[in-house]
Scaffold this motif. Sequence first.
Motif, PDB file in Angstrom:
ATOM      1  N   ALA A 168       0.962  -1.264  -0.123  1.00 40.40           N
ATOM      2  CA  ALA A 168      -0.179  -0.037  -0.046  1.00 40.40           C
ATOM      3  C   ALA A 168       1.046   1.273   0.093  1.00 40.40           C
ATOM      4  O   ALA A 168       0.398   2.437  -0.388  1.00 40.40           O
ATOM      5  N   ILE A 169       2.049   1.217   0.220  1.00 37.91           N
ATOM      6  CA  ILE A 169       2.989   2.265   0.291  1.00 37.91           C
ATOM      7  C   ILE A 169       3.547   2.445  -1.091  1.00 37.91           C
ATOM      8  O   ILE A 169       4.268   1.748  -1.751  1.00 37.91           O
ATOM      9  N   HIS A 170       3.206   3.808  -1.660  1.00 36.40           N
ATOM     10  CA  HIS A 170       3.718   3.969  -3.139  1.00 36.40           C
ATOM     11  C   HIS A 170       5.364   4.110  -3.116  1.00 36.40           C
ATOM     12  O   HIS A 170       6.039   4.798  -2.343  1.00 36.40           O
ATOM     13  N   GLY A 171       5.793   3.364  -4.358  1.00 35.55           N
ATOM     14  CA  GLY A 171       7.175   3.792  -4.502  1.00 35.55           C
ATOM     15  C   GLY A 171       8.158   2.631  -3.774  1.00 35.55           C
ATOM     16  O   GLY A 171       9.317   2.790  -3.815  1.00 35.55           O
ATOM     17  N   VAL A 172       7.717   1.542  -3.254  1.00 35.26           N
ATOM     18  CA  VAL A 172       8.546   0.738  -2.488  1.00 35.26           C
ATOM     19  C   VAL A 172       8.890  -0.580  -3.163  1.00 35.26           C
ATOM     20  O   VAL A 172       7.933  -1.137  -3.868  1.00 35.26           O
ATOM     21  N   SER A 173      10.001  -0.857  -3.843  1.00 29.18           N
ATOM     22  CA  SER A 173      10.327  -1.883  -4.626  1.00 29.18           C
ATOM     23  C   SER A 173      10.032  -3.090  -3.968  1.00 29.18           C
ATOM     24  O   SER A 173      10.869  -3.019  -2.551  1.00 29.18           O
ATOM     25  N   ALA A 174       9.454  -4.236  -4.650  1.00 28.21           N
ATOM     26  CA  ALA A 174       9.431  -5.507  -3.767  1.00 28.21           C
ATOM     27  C   ALA A 174      11.047  -6.046  -3.584  1.00 28.21           C
ATOM     28  O   ALA A 174      11.076  -6.835  -2.366  1.00 28.21           O
ATOM     29  N   PHE A 177      12.346  -4.171  -0.557  1.00 32.01           N
ATOM     30  CA  PHE A 177      11.778  -4.615   0.720  1.00 32.01           C
ATOM     31  C   PHE A 177      12.149  -5.944   1.007  1.00 32.01           C
ATOM     32  O   PHE A 177      12.651  -6.452   2.222  1.00 32.01           O
ATOM     33  N   ASN A 178      12.463  -6.995   0.110  1.00 28.02           N
ATOM     34  CA  ASN A 178      12.773  -8.216   0.521  1.00 28.02           C
ATOM     35  C   ASN A 178      14.453  -8.194   0.779  1.00 28.02           C
ATOM     36  O   ASN A 178      14.808  -8.927   1.740  1.00 28.02           O
ATOM     37  N   PHE A 179      14.996  -7.573   0.174  1.00 24.98           N
ATOM     38  CA  PHE A 179      16.669  -7.212   0.629  1.00 24.98           C
ATOM     39  C   PHE A 179      16.600  -7.098   2.082  1.00 24.98           C
ATOM     40  O   PHE A 179      17.215  -7.562   3.001  1.00 24.98           O
ATOM     41  N   TRP A 180      15.871  -6.002   2.554  1.00 21.84           N
ATOM     42  CA  TRP A 180      16.193  -5.530   3.807  1.00 21.84           C
ATOM     43  C   TRP A 180      15.232  -6.383   4.992  1.00 21.84           C
ATOM     44  O   TRP A 180      15.845  -6.427   5.781  1.00 21.84           O
ATOM     45  N   SER A 181      14.254  -7.047   4.422  1.00 23.23           N
ATOM     46  CA  SER A 181      13.573  -7.695   5.433  1.00 23.23           C
ATOM     47  C   SER A 181      14.493  -8.878   5.739  1.00 23.23           C
ATOM     48  O   SER A 181      14.780  -9.558   6.719  1.00 23.23           O
ATOM     49  N   SER A 182      15.150  -9.431   4.494  1.00 23.60           N
ATOM     50  CA  SER A 182      16.087 -10.494   4.617  1.00 23.60           C
ATOM     51  C   SER A 182      17.421 -10.166   5.525  1.00 23.60           C
ATOM     52  O   SER A 182      18.215 -10.953   6.289  1.00 23.60           O
ATOM     53  N   ALA A 183      18.004  -8.798   5.498  1.00 26.83           N
ATOM     54  CA  ALA A 183      18.977  -8.334   6.175  1.00 26.83           C
ATOM     55  C   ALA A 183      18.781  -8.360   7.653  1.00 26.83           C
ATOM     56  O   ALA A 183      19.376  -8.725   8.325  1.00 26.83           O
ATOM     57  N   PHE A 184      17.387  -7.896   7.888  1.00 33.60           N
ATOM     58  CA  PHE A 184      17.096  -7.865   9.296  1.00 33.60           C
ATOM     59  C   PHE A 184      16.723  -9.075   9.907  1.00 33.60           C
ATOM     60  O   PHE A 184      17.385  -9.535  11.143  1.00 33.60           O
ATOM     61  N   SER A 185      16.354 -10.279   8.967  1.00 34.80           N
ATOM     62  CA  SER A 185      16.359 -11.692   9.317  1.00 34.80           C
ATOM     63  C   SER A 185      17.729 -12.119   9.757  1.00 34.80           C
ATOM     64  O   SER A 185      17.722 -12.848  10.927  1.00 34.80           O
TER      65      SER A 185
END
Length: 194
Positions: A168-174, A177-185
């Motif tokens: 729902a957030i405009h301009g966020v590349s999938a 987001f996958n890169f950063w969520s994996s980095a946080f994991s």
Amino acid sequence: MLYALISSAFYAVQNIACKEYGRRFSSRARGLTLMLFFAMLVQCAAMAVVGGAAMIAALPMLLAAAFGGTFVLTFMCMTKAMAIGPLGVTTLIGNSSLVVTSCVGMAFWGEQMTWCKGIGTLLILFMLALSAMSSKGGQKGGAKWLALALLFLLGNVVLSVIQHEVTAIHGVSANAFNFWSSAFSALFCLLGLC
């Protein structure tokens, strides 16, 4: 359609791999955390190759952190549940999150019930009921297995809600987001190993 088929194939491989990992190796938290840490490093590298190593705004970054932490906990619950209980029923309970997520979508996001969603929901519930009634052979669960399977279900619901909020957030590349969520994991796994 092609991506859905590829995703389903990889999901099946993931489930089988988690079950085999639990049968062959210690399913204690430290071993699972180390395995997941290395998997997330590979995921980060893959996302970086396709342009995902880009900065994102503060809100998506917070959602990526929440997704990363929830993913680690959900993966741990899933793998441990598959190690000590029946693979099919564990997978079915986890996939029941689709039913809960559909209900959340209708209640909070104004989504409509379609024939496909209705039939899919009924089929999932029917398969869950059949699996629960089955008592012939196979591996049985217990209270610990059921608690882990239900936490796996809850984790999947939370992950789906976070994904919906990110889209729902405009301009966020999938990919970003996958890169950063994996980095946080990976970071949460590393902290868990310390």
